[in-house]
Design an enzyme around this catalytic site. Structure first.
Site, PDB file in Angstrom:
ATOM      1  N   ARG A  50      63.948  56.392  53.936  1.00  0.00           N
ATOM      2  CA  ARG A  50      64.226  57.559  53.099  1.00  0.00           C
ATOM      3  C   ARG A  50      65.729  57.795  52.999  1.00  0.00           C
ATOM      4  NH1 ARG A  50      60.205  61.705  56.087  1.00  0.00           N
ATOM      5  NH2 ARG A  50      61.370  60.795  57.814  1.00  0.00           N
ATOM      6  N   ASP A  52      69.029  60.201  51.637  1.00  0.00           N
ATOM      7  CA  ASP A  52      69.368  61.605  51.435  1.00  0.00           C
ATOM      8  C   ASP A  52      69.847  61.869  50.016  1.00  0.00           C
ATOM      9  OD1 ASP A  52      68.815  62.221  54.090  1.00  0.00           O
ATOM     10  OD2 ASP A  52      70.868  61.838  54.743  1.00  0.00           O
ATOM     11  N   TYR A 110      73.093  48.349  54.431  1.00  0.00           N
ATOM     12  CA  TYR A 110      73.715  49.428  53.673  1.00  0.00           C
ATOM     13  C   TYR A 110      75.167  49.069  53.388  1.00  0.00           C
ATOM     14  CZ  TYR A 110      70.003  52.946  54.260  1.00  0.00           C
ATOM     15  OH  TYR A 110      68.836  53.661  54.195  1.00  0.00           O
ATOM     16  N   ARG A 197      77.132  57.353  57.474  1.00  0.00           N
ATOM     17  CA  ARG A 197      78.158  58.296  57.023  1.00  0.00           C
ATOM     18  C   ARG A 197      79.004  58.792  58.190  1.00  0.00           C
ATOM     19  NH1 ARG A 197      74.653  62.521  53.860  1.00  0.00           N
ATOM     20  NH2 ARG A 197      76.663  63.611  53.776  1.00  0.00           N
TER      21      ARG A 197
END
Length: 265
Positions: A50, A52, A110, A197
């Site tokens: 999932r 954000d 990522y 992040r």
């Protein structure tokens, strides 16, 4: 009942995250609605990871079960004809019922794309992160190498993270520059909430000379989120691939790692 796996790309700044919400402004809601039109029955999607609000995907993988048979192209072009312009199905394949988009995945990739120049982005607003001070990409890449291996990533875990364990296995990390664009690539078995992040935020501190290269290893060992840098903006974060055992006939085994076009040579 048949199970179908799909590859999906989307612009995260057009949605409020992946996971379904009552207001319906999520990637999952948009896709389930389009899939239901083709299937003529309700569809429930399960995704590999999932994302954000504001986080993009060049290759998200999901699966769903349905009682109807449709040509695979219907799950691609047919669904895309009913989905918002900011999300699209890339491919669809039939899989057996042992396949699970999340639990069968062996690793995820990522990429964080950071624009490093004096002025903020205009054309790429919402698609890249931005910082205006000089950045030492060599120092950031050196600092990031301590992350490789199996570690407790508590220092880079969001307070609201629901994962049972903070331990993750990082397979590779790299930080490279192309002109005004700095690219952070992460490959791991899985990631914690806000982990990338938070890592990028701390690496940027190193790149700006606010902290030494050795600081990243110290943060990792400290296992204390409050010592690390603030969470970086979601704008430049892309889910770029999910890898599965070769027993399932996913295109490239799920290893489609297309970079955000127009940004990287």
């Amino acid at each position: 009942m048949v199970r179908v796996a799909i590859g999906v790309e989307y612009a995260g700044n057009a949605f409020e995250g992946w996971q379904t919400q009552p207001h319906g402004r999520t990637v999952q809601d948009a896709l389930e609605g389009a899939l239901a039109i083709i299937a003529q029955e309700p569809i429930k999607l399960v995704c590999a990871g999932r994302t954000d609000t504001g986080v993009h995907a060049t290759t998200q993988v999901a699966h769903f079960d349905t009682t109807v048979e449709r040509p695979l192209e219907a799950w691609v072009r047919g669904v895309n004809s009913h989905a918002p312009a900011s999300v699209g199905v890339l491919w669809a394949v039939l899989v057996d019922d042992e396949f699970h988009a999340r639990f069968s995945a062996e690793s995820r990739r990522y990429r964080y794309v950071l624009l490093n120049r004096r002025v903020r982005p205009g054309m790429l607003e919402g698609r890249v992160g931005w910082t205006h001070g000089p950045l030492d990409d060599g120092a950031m890449n050196e600092a990031a190498q301590c992350l490789i291996g199996e570690h407790d990533f508590t220092s880079f875990r969001a307070a609201q993270c629901q994962a049972k364990s903070p331990v993750r296995a990082m397979h590779s990390v790299s930080v490279k520059r192309w002109g005004d664009v700095v690219v952070f690539d992460f490959h791991a078995n899985a990631f914690l909430h806000h982990m990338i992040r938070n890592l990028v935020g701390s690496l940027v501190h190193v790149g700006k000379g606010r902290r030494p290269v050795a600081w990243m290893a110290e943060l990792l060992a400290a296992r204390k989120r409050s010592l690390a840098a603030p969470t970086f903006a979601p704008d430049g974060l892309y889910l770029c691939g999910v890898e599965y055992p070769q027993r399932w006939p996913l295109p490239g085994g799920g290893r489609i790692i297309a970079p955000p076009q127009l940004l990287i040579p």
